[in-house]
Design a protein around this motif. Structure first.
Motif, mmCIF file in Angstrom:
data_model
loop_
_atom_site.group_PDB
_atom_site.id
_atom_site.type_symbol
_atom_site.label_atom_id
_atom_site.label_comp_id
_atom_site.label_asym_id
_atom_site.label_seq_id
_atom_site.Cartn_x
_atom_site.Cartn_y
_atom_site.Cartn_z
ATOM 1 N N GLY A 16 -24.083 12.154 -23.476
ATOM 2 C CA GLY A 16 -22.695 12.000 -23.061
ATOM 3 C C GLY A 16 -22.086 10.738 -23.620
ATOM 4 N N VAL A 17 -20.963 10.336 -23.044
ATOM 5 C CA VAL A 17 -20.267 9.141 -23.514
ATOM 6 C C VAL A 17 -21.074 7.886 -23.188
ATOM 7 C CG1 VAL A 17 -18.172 7.751 -23.311
ATOM 8 C CG2 VAL A 17 -18.020 10.247 -23.255
ATOM 9 N N ASN A 18 -21.604 7.828 -21.954
ATOM 10 C CA ASN A 18 -22.311 6.623 -21.511
ATOM 11 C C ASN A 18 -23.794 6.848 -21.234
ATOM 12 O OD1 ASN A 18 -19.898 5.001 -21.426
ATOM 13 N ND2 ASN A 18 -19.330 6.071 -19.545
ATOM 14 N N THR A 19 -24.208 8.087 -21.056
ATOM 15 C CA THR A 19 -25.590 8.358 -20.658
ATOM 16 C C THR A 19 -26.257 9.375 -21.586
ATOM 17 O OG1 THR A 19 -24.875 10.101 -19.120
ATOM 18 C CG2 THR A 19 -25.123 7.872 -18.228
ATOM 19 N N VAL A 20 -27.578 9.331 -21.582
ATOM 20 C CA VAL A 20 -28.392 10.294 -22.316
ATOM 21 C C VAL A 20 -29.438 10.837 -21.350
ATOM 22 C CG1 VAL A 20 -29.839 10.708 -24.346
ATOM 23 C CG2 VAL A 20 -28.100 8.918 -24.403
ATOM 24 N N ILE A 21 -29.712 12.137 -21.442
ATOM 25 C CA ILE A 21 -30.657 12.775 -20.529
ATOM 26 C C ILE A 21 -31.800 13.387 -21.335
ATOM 27 C CG2 ILE A 21 -30.963 14.578 -18.784
ATOM 28 C CD1 ILE A 21 -28.083 14.131 -17.965
ATOM 29 N N TYR A 22 -33.029 13.099 -20.881
ATOM 30 C CA TYR A 22 -34.231 13.582 -21.547
ATOM 31 C C TYR A 22 -35.059 14.412 -20.574
ATOM 32 C CZ TYR A 22 -33.176 9.792 -24.888
ATOM 33 O OH TYR A 22 -32.572 8.952 -25.777
ATOM 34 N N ARG A 23 -35.917 15.238 -21.134
ATOM 35 C CA ARG A 23 -36.921 15.960 -20.354
ATOM 36 C C ARG A 23 -38.290 15.408 -20.741
ATOM 37 N NH1 ARG A 23 -35.165 21.149 -20.313
ATOM 38 N NH2 ARG A 23 -34.909 21.289 -18.049
ATOM 39 N N LEU A 31 -46.180 15.277 -13.620
ATOM 40 C CA LEU A 31 -45.040 15.957 -13.013
ATOM 41 C C LEU A 31 -43.886 16.037 -14.014
ATOM 42 C CD1 LEU A 31 -43.929 17.035 -10.207
ATOM 43 C CD2 LEU A 31 -42.973 14.744 -9.906
ATOM 44 N N PRO A 32 -43.327 17.226 -14.227
ATOM 45 C CA PRO A 32 -42.150 17.320 -15.108
ATOM 46 C C PRO A 32 -40.955 16.614 -14.490
ATOM 47 C CG PRO A 32 -42.561 19.427 -14.026
ATOM 48 C CD PRO A 32 -43.721 18.550 -13.700
ATOM 49 N N VAL A 33 -40.236 15.847 -15.298
ATOM 50 C CA VAL A 33 -39.099 15.079 -14.797
ATOM 51 C C VAL A 33 -37.944 15.135 -15.790
ATOM 52 C CG1 VAL A 33 -40.443 13.449 -13.405
ATOM 53 C CG2 VAL A 33 -39.978 12.941 -15.817
ATOM 54 N N ILE A 34 -36.781 14.829 -15.274
ATOM 55 C CA ILE A 34 -35.597 14.584 -16.087
ATOM 56 C C ILE A 34 -35.321 13.081 -16.039
ATOM 57 C CG2 ILE A 34 -33.124 14.999 -16.345
ATOM 58 C CD1 ILE A 34 -34.805 17.446 -16.958
ATOM 59 N N VAL A 35 -35.109 12.473 -17.182
ATOM 60 C CA VAL A 35 -34.846 11.036 -17.252
ATOM 61 C C VAL A 35 -33.398 10.834 -17.688
ATOM 62 C CG1 VAL A 35 -35.455 8.842 -18.316
ATOM 63 C CG2 VAL A 35 -37.246 10.520 -17.796
ATOM 64 N N LYS A 36 -32.634 10.134 -16.850
ATOM 65 C CA LYS A 36 -31.244 9.821 -17.157
ATOM 66 C C LYS A 36 -31.145 8.325 -17.410
ATOM 67 C CE LYS A 36 -26.553 10.115 -15.247
ATOM 68 N NZ LYS A 36 -25.703 10.582 -14.095
ATOM 69 N N LEU A 82 -33.002 6.611 -14.403
ATOM 70 C CA LEU A 82 -33.345 7.387 -13.217
ATOM 71 C C LEU A 82 -34.295 8.503 -13.611
ATOM 72 C CD1 LEU A 82 -29.872 7.889 -11.460
ATOM 73 C CD2 LEU A 82 -31.553 6.075 -11.077
ATOM 74 N N THR A 83 -35.350 8.688 -12.818
ATOM 75 C CA THR A 83 -36.231 9.839 -13.017
ATOM 76 C C THR A 83 -35.915 10.868 -11.944
ATOM 77 O OG1 THR A 83 -37.988 8.795 -11.718
ATOM 78 C CG2 THR A 83 -38.038 8.464 -14.083
ATOM 79 N N LEU A 84 -35.589 12.072 -12.378
ATOM 80 C CA LEU A 84 -35.090 13.109 -11.496
ATOM 81 C C LEU A 84 -35.993 14.334 -11.519
ATOM 82 C CD1 LEU A 84 -31.402 12.938 -12.812
ATOM 83 C CD2 LEU A 84 -32.317 11.742 -10.810
ATOM 84 N N GLU A 85 -35.820 15.149 -10.494
ATOM 85 C CA GLU A 85 -36.549 16.406 -10.371
ATOM 86 C C GLU A 85 -36.209 17.343 -11.530
ATOM 87 O OE1 GLU A 85 -36.523 20.239 -7.288
ATOM 88 O OE2 GLU A 85 -35.090 18.585 -7.064
ATOM 89 N N ASP A 86 -37.230 17.997 -12.071
ATOM 90 C CA ASP A 86 -37.038 19.032 -13.083
ATOM 91 C C ASP A 86 -37.583 20.347 -12.526
ATOM 92 O OD1 ASP A 86 -36.779 20.641 -15.273
ATOM 93 O OD2 ASP A 86 -38.183 19.540 -16.551
#
Length: 346
Positions: A16-23, A31-36, A82-86
């Motif tokens: 995005g403009v300010n953030t990037v999201i990874y898997r 544990l699978p995670v989403i990293v923002k 941030l590490t988020l639920e995937d």
């Protein structure tokens, strides 16, 4: 690709403009995670603060299964992540591009979304950016969860200030009229219902209610123009569902649904009829709706005489003839006189 200690990053899924999201994988727990994380190598204090704010908001919602859970906040070079639920999901915006959903699937998704939003509101949080990009859906199970609380507020009500469209909080295509700061109205939880209405509209028709190239024109559309009903664009959409969406898109919050329970009742009624008979009959929407929170109405009722007296006093002092006919209708808490830079609060 980022290097985050303790995590194996597999792929970039959004930028995005300010953030990037990874898997990736949280190696300690496999544990699978989403990293923002933040996009800039040297993020500003405001960008870091916004991500920390999102973490604090999510901490208060950990007991809700219908939002994307946040595990941890990590230090990432000069910023944070941030590490988020995937749960194997993708953004609803991408899902709708690749998959055409039928009416039953729409209602099943809509009921889940309203239930999730109701839980968020029960925790005294206004999301302020409901849109398909912030709704995650598992394409196999059709389980949906809400994400991205970066601009969410814990306040029951807050005042939006007028600003350039590029500086407004939220996404302009989905923003509520009061969130533009040009309505002289406070923002409360019912602002999310308007954004949800735009989302439903797009899910049903494949189009946004308003299409404008100029940002100020789009702001004007949200404030003053009535969108064509979904049924007028696609006649196969039942009248009841079209009426539900149009009620969500009401310009004033008092005319929208007042609770997630009332909205969910109408959606579940449609779903039950569709599953039972294959058709959805017309009915009066909103009959089961009750106020979800105690809010003082932002309209003035029965104040025409007082308003006329105030206007007459102003004109008498300024030496101007009183306007004819007197003001007979008031739509907000405050109103603006025809004379420049003069403002009377109701």
């Amino acid at each position: 690709m980022i290097l985050l200690t303790g995590y194996q990053i597999a792929e970039k899924i959004y930028s995005g403009v300010n953030t990037v999201i990874y898997r990736g994988i949280w190696q300690k727990h496999n544990l699978p995670v989403i990293v923002k994380t933040l996009k800039s190598e040297y993020p500003t204090l405001e960008e870091i603060t916004r991500l920390r704010h999102e973490y604090k908001i999510r901490k208060n919602l950990r007991n809700i299964e219908d939002i994307v859970n946040c595990y941890r906040i990590e230090t990432n070079q000069n910023g944070v992540a941030l590490t988020l639920e995937d749960f194997g999901g993708l953004a609803l915006s991408k899902f709708l591009t690749a998959t055409k959903i039928n009416l039953k699937q729409f209602l099943e998704i809509a009921v889940q979304l309203v239930h999730s939003l109701g839980k968020i509101h029960q925790n005294q949080i206004i999301h302020k950016d409901i849109k398909p990009h912030n709704i995650i859906i598992n394409p196999e199970t059709y389980r949906v969860k809400i994400t991205d609380f970066s601009i969410s507020s814990r306040l029951v009500r807050e005042n939006a200030t007028p600003s350039y469209p590029s500086l407004l909080e939220g996404t302009l295509a989905y923003i509520s009229p009061e969130q533009t700061g040009r309505m002289n109205r406070a923002v409360d939880y019912r602002s999310d219902f308007y954004s949800l209405g735009v989302t439903f509209y797009e899910m049903l028709t494949g189009e946004l209610p308003f299409n404008a190239i100029d940002p100020l024109e789009l702001v004007h559309c949200h404030i003053a123009r009535i969108a064509p009903s979904p049924r007028s664009l696609k006649p196969e959409i039942p009248e009841a569902i079209s009426a539900i969406v149009m009620k969500l898109l009401a310009k004033t919050a008092e005319d929208r649904y007042q609770s997630a329970d009332g909205l969910r009742f109408d959606l579940e009624t449609c779903l039950a009829q569709l599953q039972g008979s294959g058709n959805i009959s017309d009915f009066s929407v909103g009959n089961a709706d009750r106020a979800g929170q105690l809010l003082i109405p932002q309209k003035l009722y029965g104040r025409e005489t007082e308003v006329a007296a105030l206007l007459a006093a102003f004109d008498r002092i300024s030496g101007v003839e009183p306007p004819q006919p007197p003001l007979s209708k008031l739509t907000g808490v405050g109103f603006f006189l025809a004379k420049p830079s003069k403002n009377i609060q109701g």
